[in-house]
Design a protein around this motif. Structure first.
Motif, short mmCIF file in Angstrom:
data_model
loop_
_atom_site.label_atom_id
_atom_site.label_comp_id
_atom_site.label_asym_id
_atom_site.label_seq_id
_atom_site.Cartn_x
_atom_site.Cartn_y
_atom_site.Cartn_z
N ASP A 263 0.79 -1.41 -0.01
CA ASP A 263 0.19 -0.16 0.05
C ASP A 263 0.92 1.26 0.13
OD1 ASP A 263 -2.52 -1.35 0.16
OD2 ASP A 263 -2.46 -1.70 2.17
N GLN A 264 2.14 1.29 0.63
CA GLN A 264 2.86 2.54 0.79
C GLN A 264 3.57 2.85 -0.25
OE1 GLN A 264 4.59 2.00 4.48
NE2 GLN A 264 6.74 2.33 3.85
N LEU A 265 4.05 1.78 -1.31
CA LEU A 265 5.19 1.78 -2.28
C LEU A 265 4.71 2.76 -3.35
CD1 LEU A 265 7.61 -0.57 -3.58
CD2 LEU A 265 6.16 0.52 -5.31
N THR A 266 5.49 3.79 -3.64
CA THR A 266 5.06 4.78 -4.79
C THR A 266 5.84 5.13 -5.78
OG1 THR A 266 6.14 6.42 -3.33
CG2 THR A 266 3.53 6.16 -3.14
N SER A 267 6.81 3.95 -5.90
CA SER A 267 7.80 3.91 -7.28
C SER A 267 8.34 2.65 -7.27
CB SER A 267 8.66 5.26 -7.43
OG SER A 267 9.90 5.29 -6.40
N ILE A 268 8.61 2.34 -8.52
CA ILE A 268 9.73 1.22 -8.83
C ILE A 268 10.76 1.51 -9.94
CG2 ILE A 268 8.00 -0.16 -10.14
CD1 ILE A 268 9.14 -2.73 -8.84
N GLY A 269 11.91 0.89 -9.88
CA GLY A 269 12.73 1.10 -11.03
C GLY A 269 13.29 -0.19 -11.23
N LEU A 270 13.43 -0.75 -12.75
CA LEU A 270 13.81 -1.73 -13.22
C LEU A 270 15.00 -1.46 -13.90
CD1 LEU A 270 10.33 -3.50 -13.97
CD2 LEU A 270 11.70 -4.08 -11.85
N TYR A 271 16.28 -1.54 -13.61
CA TYR A 271 17.28 -1.15 -14.12
C TYR A 271 18.31 -2.29 -14.70
CZ TYR A 271 16.00 2.97 -11.30
OH TYR A 271 15.23 3.92 -10.69
N GLY A 272 19.14 -1.94 -15.71
CA GLY A 272 20.23 -2.45 -16.02
C GLY A 272 20.11 -3.62 -16.96
N TYR A 273 18.78 -3.68 -17.85
CA TYR A 273 18.72 -4.68 -18.87
C TYR A 273 19.39 -4.25 -20.07
CZ TYR A 273 16.19 -6.79 -22.93
OH TYR A 273 15.86 -7.50 -24.27
N ARG A 274 19.97 -5.01 -20.80
CA ARG A 274 20.83 -4.66 -21.85
C ARG A 274 20.45 -5.66 -23.08
NH1 ARG A 274 25.57 -1.74 -21.73
NH2 ARG A 274 25.86 -0.99 -19.73
N PRO A 275 19.56 -5.29 -24.11
CA PRO A 275 18.91 -6.09 -25.09
C PRO A 275 20.12 -6.63 -26.26
CG PRO A 275 18.34 -3.79 -25.46
CD PRO A 275 19.04 -4.01 -24.09
N ASP A 276 21.29 -6.24 -26.27
CA ASP A 276 22.17 -6.59 -27.00
C ASP A 276 22.76 -8.24 -26.75
OD1 ASP A 276 22.24 -3.95 -27.64
OD2 ASP A 276 24.44 -3.64 -27.49
N TYR A 277 22.37 -8.54 -25.43
CA TYR A 277 22.79 -9.78 -25.09
C TYR A 277 21.38 -10.73 -25.14
CZ TYR A 277 26.65 -7.54 -23.29
OH TYR A 277 28.07 -6.61 -23.48
N ASP A 278 20.38 -10.25 -25.66
CA ASP A 278 19.07 -11.14 -25.45
C ASP A 278 18.62 -11.24 -26.88
OD1 ASP A 278 16.90 -12.26 -24.34
OD2 ASP A 278 15.92 -10.15 -24.22
N PRO A 279 19.20 -11.87 -27.67
CA PRO A 279 18.82 -12.03 -29.25
C PRO A 279 17.51 -12.68 -29.33
CG PRO A 279 20.47 -13.68 -28.70
CD PRO A 279 20.52 -12.81 -27.50
N HIS A 280 17.01 -13.36 -28.67
CA HIS A 280 15.54 -14.10 -28.56
C HIS A 280 14.61 -13.43 -27.78
CE1 HIS A 280 17.74 -17.15 -31.00
NE2 HIS A 280 18.43 -17.64 -29.79
N GLY A 281 15.14 -12.43 -27.17
CA GLY A 281 13.81 -11.59 -26.18
C GLY A 281 13.35 -12.35 -25.02
N LEU A 282 14.29 -13.33 -24.58
CA LEU A 282 13.93 -13.81 -23.33
C LEU A 282 13.82 -13.13 -22.18
CD1 LEU A 282 13.14 -16.65 -21.85
CD2 LEU A 282 15.51 -17.02 -21.64
N ALA A 283 14.90 -12.32 -21.97
CA ALA A 283 15.03 -11.43 -21.01
C ALA A 283 13.98 -10.31 -21.06
CB ALA A 283 16.36 -10.72 -20.75
N ALA A 284 13.58 -9.80 -22.25
CA ALA A 284 12.70 -8.64 -22.11
C ALA A 284 11.11 -9.21 -21.99
CB ALA A 284 12.66 -8.09 -23.92
N ALA A 285 10.93 -10.34 -22.26
CA ALA A 285 9.67 -11.30 -21.99
C ALA A 285 9.70 -11.11 -20.40
CB ALA A 285 9.81 -12.33 -22.59
N THR A 286 10.92 -11.55 -19.80
CA THR A 286 10.79 -11.79 -18.29
C THR A 286 10.51 -10.28 -17.39
OG1 THR A 286 12.47 -13.33 -18.41
CG2 THR A 286 12.13 -12.23 -16.29
N VAL A 287 11.28 -9.32 -18.11
CA VAL A 287 10.94 -7.87 -17.54
C VAL A 287 9.31 -7.40 -17.73
CG1 VAL A 287 11.54 -5.52 -17.51
CG2 VAL A 287 13.44 -7.20 -18.00
N ALA A 288 8.99 -7.69 -18.84
CA ALA A 288 7.55 -7.44 -19.29
C ALA A 288 6.55 -8.04 -18.21
CB ALA A 288 7.22 -7.75 -20.62
#
Length: 380
Positions: A263-288
């Motif tokens: 209830d009290q959380l008012t922001s979140i940051g998801l940092y550090g993803y580098r798509p250059d190392y993710d040719p199949h989009g697996l990591a992008a799907a995880t973040v999504a």
């Protein structure tokens, strides 16, 4: 404040998302800047990498995640979600921090929760600075394989940003929680410093034993900073250097659910993803998917703050020493636990903090929970 001046619009080449997908319901900045004041949540893309020793990836991180995120089905909530586009970097890194500070502060003022997506982990310093405008102490929870407190002034910003947060003046940080670190990556002196400051930590192995142990630490946070390098490489090939150990995708999604449900959380940051190392989009799907669970958690919030209401059961546990008793509260609907901590130095000062059922059992056996001891030291 005209936030549109700080953002670049998204490309007008999005696929035709179906009517039940998130892409069909989110208001995206393509031609017209969305009405963020009426939104519950706002996505902010970040392309600032000057704080990283590895420099910027050749592909924009936020765009890769957006392609996967907007194809997901909307959840059970009303989905009042806007995408403000990508933040324009400042002339230098410090300018970007200050720009991020202004934008996050404006969103907080209108009760819109920012989801910061992309960029190096040091950008959480700008996220943190926004809370200085609240004129109250706040709590930060960081999820990372390392604890970024390098004392070398020549080190890249992503290696010492946490040190800047803890040393910031004026000090408006009440509590700090560190989750998911791997002990062989963190100097013992750093962990000793956190212990001396009475901050709670939960290493990777403890989360792997039972991810539910992380829930009270996330429930105490006003803001969460998540370095995606905390995930293990085989499931998240989106950062360097690669690590065979770390959180699983399921555990990362569970932590985001806990954060969104707070209830009290008012922001979140998801940092550090580098798509250059993710040719199949697996990591992008995880973040999504992590974002999806955060938003779904947000729309399942119960707003459990009135501890004197009938929504709670109150438990008083007698102890043999000082204090003579501890008071716990259990939410009837969610079965979450809180603990009342009264300052031994000033009985007028007290704080009700998230805890676990195990904390209650420990007190029932006559022992002070470690979380009570840490909070007592912070109230000191």
């Amino acid at each position: 404040m005209n936030l549109a001046l700080f953002f670049d619009p998204l490309a007008d080449d999005a696929p035709a998302w179906g009517g039940t997908t998130l892409g069909a319901h989110a208001a995206r900045f393509v031609d017209t800047f969305p009405d963020w004041r009426g939104a519950d949540l706002a996505i902010i893309g970040l392309n600032e990498w000057r704080g990283s020793a590895a420099g910027a990836p050749t592909l924009p991180a936020a765009e890769a995640v957006r392609q996967r995120f907007y194809a997901l089905q909307r959840g059970t909530g009303p989905c009042r979600l806007v995408d403000l586009g990508n933040l324009r970097n400042g002339l230098n890194l410090e300018d970007t921090y200050l720009r991020l500070r202004e934008i996050v502060a404006a969103l907080l003022e209108h009760n819109t929760v920012p989801i910061l997506l992309g960029g190096s982990h040091d950008l959480d310093y700008g996220q943190f600075l926004a809370y200085e405008t609240l004129d109250r102490a706040v709590s930060l929870t960081c999820i990372d394989a390392r604890v970024d407190m390098v004392e070398d002034d020549d080190a890249p910003a992503e290696a010492n940003h946490l040190r800047r947060v803890l040393m910031h003046e004026p000090n408006f940080l009440f509590n700090f929680g560190q989750l998911g670190h791997q002990q062989y990556l963190v100097p013992t002196s750093v962990l000793a410093a956190l212990e001396k400051l009475h901050f709670e930590t939960l290493r990777l192995g403890q989360i792997r034993d039972d991810v539910r142990q992380a829930e009270p630490l996330l429930r105490q946070a006003d803001l969460v900073s998540f370095d995606l390098a905390a995930l293990r490489w085989p499931e998240f090939p989106g950062y360097m250097p690669a690590s065979p150990f770390g959180l699983t995708s399921e555990e990362a999604a569970q932590l985001c659910w806990y954060a969104g449900h707070n209830d009290q959380l008012t922001s979140i940051g998801l940092y550090g993803y580098r798509p250059d190392y993710d040719p199949h989009g697996l990591a992008a799907a995880t973040v999504a998917t992590m974002m999806w669970y955060f938003i779904e958690g947000y729309y399942h919030r119960r707003h459990e703050t009135d501890f004197q209401s009938r929504r709670f059961i109150r438990y008083a546990v007698g102890l043999p020493g000082n204090p003579a008793k501890l008071v716990f509260y259990k939410a009837k609907r969610t079965e979450k636990w809180w603990m009342e901590v009264e300052s031994l130095a000033d009985h007028e000062v007290r704080r009700i903090v998230p805890c676990s059922y195990q904390d209650y059992l420990r007190a029932a056996q006559g022992d002070l929970p470690n979380r009570w001891i840490l909070t007592q030291a912070l109230l000191g």
